[in-house]
Design a protein around this motif. Structure first.
Motif, mmCIF file in Angstrom:
data_model
loop_
_atom_site.group_PDB
_atom_site.id
_atom_site.type_symbol
_atom_site.label_atom_id
_atom_site.label_comp_id
_atom_site.label_asym_id
_atom_site.label_seq_id
_atom_site.Cartn_x
_atom_site.Cartn_y
_atom_site.Cartn_z
ATOM 1 N N ALA A 15 32.473 -3.735 38.321
ATOM 2 C CA ALA A 15 31.304 -3.953 37.743
ATOM 3 C C ALA A 15 30.753 -2.699 37.017
ATOM 4 O O ALA A 15 30.279 -2.576 36.016
ATOM 5 C CB ALA A 15 30.163 -4.060 38.907
ATOM 6 N N ARG A 16 31.269 -1.110 37.724
ATOM 7 C CA ARG A 16 30.894 -0.117 37.144
ATOM 8 C C ARG A 16 31.791 -0.042 35.827
ATOM 9 O O ARG A 16 31.250 0.419 34.839
ATOM 10 C CB ARG A 16 31.258 1.306 38.159
ATOM 11 N N ASP B 171 27.386 0.556 29.774
ATOM 12 C CA ASP B 171 27.342 2.111 29.809
ATOM 13 C C ASP B 171 28.744 2.707 29.765
ATOM 14 O O ASP B 171 28.963 3.830 29.135
ATOM 15 C CB ASP B 171 26.354 2.478 30.967
ATOM 16 N N ALA B 172 29.684 2.033 30.626
ATOM 17 C CA ALA B 172 31.009 2.830 30.824
ATOM 18 C C ALA B 172 31.623 2.412 29.246
ATOM 19 O O ALA B 172 32.308 3.401 28.995
ATOM 20 C CB ALA B 172 31.471 1.940 31.838
ATOM 21 N N VAL B 173 31.289 1.216 28.914
ATOM 22 C CA VAL B 173 32.247 1.098 27.359
ATOM 23 C C VAL B 173 31.812 2.117 26.701
ATOM 24 O O VAL B 173 32.287 2.607 25.712
ATOM 25 C CB VAL B 173 32.041 -0.392 27.115
ATOM 26 N N VAL B 174 30.461 2.568 26.441
ATOM 27 C CA VAL B 174 29.835 3.319 25.542
ATOM 28 C C VAL B 174 30.121 4.590 25.643
ATOM 29 O O VAL B 174 30.560 5.410 24.837
ATOM 30 C CB VAL B 174 28.108 3.206 25.371
ATOM 31 N N HIS B 175 30.089 4.951 27.042
ATOM 32 C CA HIS B 175 30.233 6.512 27.516
ATOM 33 C C HIS B 175 31.735 6.981 27.801
ATOM 34 O O HIS B 175 31.971 8.120 27.609
ATOM 35 C CB HIS B 175 29.283 7.017 28.376
ATOM 36 N N TYR C 48 34.832 -12.969 38.070
ATOM 37 C CA TYR C 48 34.547 -13.350 36.447
ATOM 38 C C TYR C 48 33.296 -12.907 35.904
ATOM 39 O O TYR C 48 33.349 -12.268 34.658
ATOM 40 C CB TYR C 48 34.858 -14.629 36.344
ATOM 41 N N PRO C 49 32.155 -12.692 36.730
ATOM 42 C CA PRO C 49 31.054 -12.673 36.014
ATOM 43 C C PRO C 49 31.063 -11.149 35.405
ATOM 44 O O PRO C 49 30.322 -10.700 34.382
ATOM 45 C CB PRO C 49 29.924 -12.901 36.993
ATOM 46 N N ALA C 50 31.457 -10.144 36.195
ATOM 47 C CA ALA C 50 31.606 -8.852 35.821
ATOM 48 C C ALA C 50 32.494 -8.594 34.499
ATOM 49 O O ALA C 50 31.969 -7.969 33.884
ATOM 50 C CB ALA C 50 32.416 -7.873 36.780
#
Length: 124
Positions: free
Chosen positions: A80-81, A86-90, A116-118
């Motif tokens: 999930a993290r 936010d992870a993709v952006v930062h 899968y939902p994550a």
């Protein structure tokens, strides 16, 4: 002998990721702390580069390694993290390294279950 060294090294990498994940769970920012990003990158790079992963996973300790790797990459807080907006952006490089490791696990372990939902948050 080489198989035993690989197993030991892989276990050390997994332990490092787990420890960094515990430390990261105690903080909210940054989304992916540098220590966690580095640990995941090291583990992912090793998994992606190993040529005998299939043989390694078929050893006596292979079942536990699969469970540990599935816990790291396929379910829970780390997935999930690393799949958060936010992870993709930062920290897109950390997300890329995480997905590299996830790909290595799904390629090496037929039928591995992934949350899968994550992944849907990434639009995959």
């Amino acid at each position: 002998m080489q198989g035993a060294k690989n197993m030991e090294f892989l276990q050390e990498l997994i332990a490092r990721v787990k420890e960094e994940a515990v430390q990261a769970s105690r903080r909210t920012l940054p989304v992916i702390p540098a220590g966690l990003a580095g640990a995941v990158e090291a583990l992912s790079d090793w998994l992606h580069g190993v040529t005998s992963m299939d043989l390694l996973l078929r050893t006596a300790g292979g079942g536990q390694l699969i469970a540990d790797l599935q816990c790291v990459f396929c379910t829970g807080d780390l997935l999930a993290r690393f799949c958060s907006e936010d992870a993709v952006v930062h920290n897109p490089a950390a997300v890329d390294a995480f997905l590299l490791g996830l790909g290595a696990i799904t390629a090496a372990v037929p039928g591995v279950a992934v949350d899968y939902p994550a992944l849907m948050t990434l639009g995959i």
